[in-house]
Design a protein around this motif. Structure first.
Motif, PDB file in Angstrom:
ATOM      1  N   TRP A 145       0.862  -1.182   0.000  1.00  0.00           N
ATOM      2  CA  TRP A 145       0.000   0.000   0.000  1.00  0.00           C
ATOM      3  C   TRP A 145       0.901   1.235   0.000  1.00  0.00           C
ATOM      4  N   GLN A 146       0.811   2.026  -1.072  1.00  0.00           N
ATOM      5  CA  GLN A 146       1.570   3.277  -1.181  1.00  0.00           C
ATOM      6  C   GLN A 146       0.761   4.367  -0.494  1.00  0.00           C
ATOM      7  N   LEU A 147       1.025   4.569   0.783  1.00  0.00           N
ATOM      8  CA  LEU A 147       0.240   5.522   1.564  1.00  0.00           C
ATOM      9  C   LEU A 147       0.488   6.952   1.108  1.00  0.00           C
ATOM     10  N   SER A 148       1.719   7.274   0.719  1.00  0.00           N
ATOM     11  CA  SER A 148       2.070   8.584   0.192  1.00  0.00           C
ATOM     12  C   SER A 148       3.308   8.402  -0.679  1.00  0.00           C
ATOM     13  N   GLU A 149       3.846   9.507  -1.164  1.00  0.00           N
ATOM     14  CA  GLU A 149       5.038   9.408  -2.006  1.00  0.00           C
ATOM     15  C   GLU A 149       6.242   8.866  -1.246  1.00  0.00           C
ATOM     16  N   SER A 150       6.278   9.055   0.066  1.00  0.00           N
ATOM     17  CA  SER A 150       7.447   8.656   0.853  1.00  0.00           C
ATOM     18  C   SER A 150       7.172   7.531   1.845  1.00  0.00           C
ATOM     19  N   VAL A 151       5.910   7.141   2.028  1.00  0.00           N
ATOM     20  CA  VAL A 151       5.568   6.122   3.019  1.00  0.00           C
ATOM     21  C   VAL A 151       4.910   4.932   2.327  1.00  0.00           C
ATOM     22  N   THR A 152       5.445   3.734   2.597  1.00  0.00           N
ATOM     23  CA  THR A 152       4.922   2.503   2.015  1.00  0.00           C
ATOM     24  C   THR A 152       4.693   1.482   3.119  1.00  0.00           C
ATOM     25  N   TRP A 153       3.569   0.766   3.015  1.00  0.00           N
ATOM     26  CA  TRP A 153       3.253  -0.298   3.956  1.00  0.00           C
ATOM     27  C   TRP A 153       3.244  -1.622   3.201  1.00  0.00           C
ATOM     28  N   LYS A 154       4.153  -2.522   3.599  1.00  0.00           N
ATOM     29  CA  LYS A 154       4.192  -3.868   3.033  1.00  0.00           C
ATOM     30  C   LYS A 154       3.699  -4.838   4.093  1.00  0.00           C
ATOM     31  N   SER A 155       2.726  -5.652   3.706  1.00  0.00           N
ATOM     32  CA  SER A 155       2.107  -6.561   4.669  1.00  0.00           C
ATOM     33  C   SER A 155       2.040  -7.971   4.078  1.00  0.00           C
ATOM     34  N   ARG A 156       2.400  -8.940   4.899  1.00  0.00           N
ATOM     35  CA  ARG A 156       2.287 -10.346   4.497  1.00  0.00           C
ATOM     36  C   ARG A 156       1.587 -11.110   5.606  1.00  0.00           C
ATOM     37  N   PHE A 157       0.491 -11.778   5.240  1.00  0.00           N
ATOM     38  CA  PHE A 157      -0.281 -12.584   6.194  1.00  0.00           C
ATOM     39  C   PHE A 157      -0.275 -14.026   5.713  1.00  0.00           C
ATOM     40  N   TRP A 158       0.094 -14.938   6.604  1.00  0.00           N
ATOM     41  CA  TRP A 158       0.110 -16.365   6.255  1.00  0.00           C
ATOM     42  C   TRP A 158      -0.488 -17.159   7.395  1.00  0.00           C
ATOM     43  N   ALA A 159      -1.356 -18.103   7.044  1.00  0.00           N
ATOM     44  CA  ALA A 159      -1.998 -18.944   8.055  1.00  0.00           C
ATOM     45  C   ALA A 159      -2.099 -20.363   7.519  1.00  0.00           C
ATOM     46  N   PHE A 160      -1.759 -21.315   8.371  1.00  0.00           N
ATOM     47  CA  PHE A 160      -1.870 -22.736   8.026  1.00  0.00           C
ATOM     48  C   PHE A 160      -2.492 -23.479   9.192  1.00  0.00           C
ATOM     49  N   THR A 161      -3.379 -24.410   8.877  1.00  0.00           N
ATOM     50  CA  THR A 161      -3.963 -25.252   9.908  1.00  0.00           C
ATOM     51  C   THR A 161      -4.030 -26.686   9.406  1.00  0.00           C
ATOM     52  N   SER A 162      -3.645 -27.602  10.285  1.00  0.00           N
ATOM     53  CA  SER A 162      -3.787 -29.030   9.997  1.00  0.00           C
ATOM     54  C   SER A 162      -5.043 -29.578  10.666  1.00  0.00           C
ATOM     55  N   TYR A 163      -5.852 -28.673  11.230  1.00  0.00           N
ATOM     56  CA  TYR A 163      -7.063 -28.986  11.980  1.00  0.00           C
ATOM     57  C   TYR A 163      -6.751 -29.682  13.306  1.00  0.00           C
ATOM     58  N   LYS A 164      -5.421 -29.765  13.609  1.00  0.00           N
ATOM     59  CA  LYS A 164      -4.974 -30.181  14.932  1.00  0.00           C
ATOM     60  C   LYS A 164      -4.127 -29.089  15.570  1.00  0.00           C
ATOM     61  N   ARG A 165      -3.413 -28.346  14.740  1.00  0.00           N
ATOM     62  CA  ARG A 165      -2.616 -27.222  15.190  1.00  0.00           C
ATOM     63  C   ARG A 165      -2.751 -26.097  14.161  1.00  0.00           C
ATOM     64  N   ALA A 166      -2.335 -24.896  14.541  1.00  0.00           N
ATOM     65  CA  ALA A 166      -2.467 -23.734  13.655  1.00  0.00           C
ATOM     66  C   ALA A 166      -1.241 -22.844  13.805  1.00  0.00           C
ATOM     67  N   GLU A 167      -0.832 -22.260  12.678  1.00  0.00           N
ATOM     68  CA  GLU A 167       0.254 -21.283  12.658  1.00  0.00           C
ATOM     69  C   GLU A 167      -0.249 -20.058  11.892  1.00  0.00           C
ATOM     70  N   VAL A 168      -0.045 -18.879  12.477  1.00  0.00           N
ATOM     71  CA  VAL A 168      -0.466 -17.628  11.859  1.00  0.00           C
ATOM     72  C   VAL A 168       0.680 -16.629  11.991  1.00  0.00           C
ATOM     73  N   GLU A 169       1.058 -15.990  10.854  1.00  0.00           N
ATOM     74  CA  GLU A 169       2.116 -14.982  10.844  1.00  0.00           C
ATOM     75  C   GLU A 169       1.601 -13.736  10.133  1.00  0.00           C
ATOM     76  N   TRP A 170       1.941 -12.569  10.713  1.00  0.00           N
ATOM     77  CA  TRP A 170       1.529 -11.306  10.100  1.00  0.00           C
ATOM     78  C   TRP A 170       2.710 -10.341  10.150  1.00  0.00           C
ATOM     79  N   GLU A 171       3.417 -10.205   9.052  1.00  0.00           N
ATOM     80  CA  GLU A 171       4.584  -9.334   8.956  1.00  0.00           C
ATOM     81  C   GLU A 171       4.153  -7.973   8.401  1.00  0.00           C
ATOM     82  N   ASN A 172       4.568  -6.905   9.060  1.00  0.00           N
ATOM     83  CA  ASN A 172       4.220  -5.549   8.656  1.00  0.00           C
ATOM     84  C   ASN A 172       5.487  -4.690   8.650  1.00  0.00           C
TER      85      ASN A 172
END
Length: 404
Positions: A330-357
């Motif tokens: 997301w190019q918020l302005s000419e000088s500010v940028t937000w990069k976001s990565r969301f990843w989630a995995f579930t084996s229906y026994k355990r779950a892993e969720v990552e959110w990098e900003n």
């Protein structure tokens, strides 16, 4: 009509026999071949009682032929000689051509000769289906606190380097293939750590690859692959134990699903969202034991939470499940940028969720500042008394950056 032509032929024969030289042309024959005209002289000669004067045989034959036509086919007569006299006669006094004396009012310059264009070669360029880009930064942070600082604290130094490269294929039709390689490595040194001169505080080596077949304008059927590990050993201050290492663990995720292409806010927000209801997670731990462990025996792993989810007597683990990945910019302005990565995995026994900003402030062409916040959820690890299964990482850095 037959009789008419016979009479005209006879008149012609008589005229030819009466002609003086055989190669001359008698002008009196024109009366037989021009449009038929009633000549008063013909009728007058036939009705005249005075035959004392001799009559030319040619005139007599011509008159006889014309008289028969007048009597038998008067409908063929077009005009009379009186009408011809009234219409006038041909002028005989003009024997020189008339030349018009025309003066030119304007003089036109001759048209310049246009040069002939040389044949040009047609160059057909091959369409570029591949797009490549990369960026990186090297940032440094220093913090000094005196021993008598009233609030306490500790001096430390840190160095962080990051490199990201992308190679994407799009044939402007049905197929696309996206590839991204990410590498991050950061080190930290602190006086309070008497065991390690330095230790890593940021360590990542990750490859993402995704093949897509277009279903609609923004949706693609995709087969995705995600693999990641780290470069160096994972350590903690004043702790002999190694918590992670290269290929310990190594994660490989393969998913089959659909990909959505994001373009919003006048293309300031771009990226992809991938949904893979069929996914497979493979985790491998290379090291059978971690050195420098402060344990009673080298094979005692009770201190470690199942070795990243893999049992102590095994090296790998395979879990089927489902996953979701969102990679946005997301190019918020000419000088500010937000990069976001969301990843989630579930084996229906355990779950892993990552959110990098990552929030990046572009100070100049070569200088930038980053603010990074990374919450993570993993119920396959040991539960913390305060945070439960949640984990957090955050840092701020300033340094050199370059995009190419």
């Amino acid at each position: 009509m037959r009789k008419l032509f016979l009479m005209m032929a006879a008149a012609t024969t008589l005229g030819a026999s009466a002609a003086q030289p055989t190669d001359s042309v008698d002008g009196r024959y024109y009366q037989l071949f021009t449009p038929l005209t009633f000549y008063h002289s013909v009728a007058g000669a036939s009705l005249s009682l005075d035959n004392s004067q001799g009559t030319d045989l040619t005139d007599e034959a011509i008159n006889l032929a014309l008289l028969n036509v007048y009597l038998n086919r008067p409908d063929l007569v077009r005009s009379t000689d009186t009408q011809l006299d009234e219409s006038g006669s041909l002028r005989q006094d003009i024997d020189q051509p008339i030349v018009q004396d025309v003066a030119l009012t304007d003089y036109a310059e001759p048209m310049p000769e246009e040069p002939q264009l040389a044949p040009s070669e047609v160059v057909v360029t091959k369409p570029k289906f591949w797009t490549r880009k990369a960026d990186g930064y090297l940032q440094f942070m220093q913090n000094y606190v005196s021993d008598n600082w009233y609030k306490g604290g500790e001096s430390n130094y840190s160095l962080l380097g990051s490199f990201t490269a992308e190679a994407n294929y799009d044939n402007r039709g049905k197929w696309k293939w996206d590839n991204k390689l990410e590498a991050k490595l950061g080190f930290l040194t602190a006086k309070s750590d008497s065991l390690h001169k330095w230790k890593s505080n940021e360590d990542l080596l990750r490859l993402t690859s995704k093949v897509g077949l277009q279903a609609t304008k923004r949706w693609y059927y995709t087969l995705s692959m995600l693999a990641w590990t780290q470069f160096a050993r994972g350590l903690k201050s004043n702790d002999h134990r190694t918590y992670s290492d290269f290929f310990s663990p190594f994660n490989l995720n393969v998913g089959l699903g659909m990909d959505y292409k994001v373009e919003a806010f006048n293309k300031k927000l771009t990226g992809t969202v991938n949904l893979s209801p069929l996914a497979l997670n493979y985790r491998y731990v290379d090291r059978s034991q971690f050195p420098n462990q402060n344990t009673a025996t080298p094979t005692d792993y009770s201190w470690f939470p199942s070795r990243h989810g893999v049992d102590a007597d095994k090296h790998h683990k395979l879990d089927p499940g489902s996953q979701m990945t969102a990679d946005l910019k997301w190019q918020l302005s000419e000088s500010v940028t937000w990069k976001s990565r969301f990843w989630a995995f579930t084996s229906y026994k355990r779950a892993e969720v990552e959110w990098e900003n990552t929030f990046q402030l572009k100070v100049s062409k070569y200088i930038s500042a980053n603010f990074f916040i990374y919450p993570r959820f993993d119920d396959g690890n040991k539960r913390d008394e305060d945070l439960g299964y949640w984990q957090f990482k955050q840092y701020t850095s300033l340094g050199l950056s370059y995009t190419f």
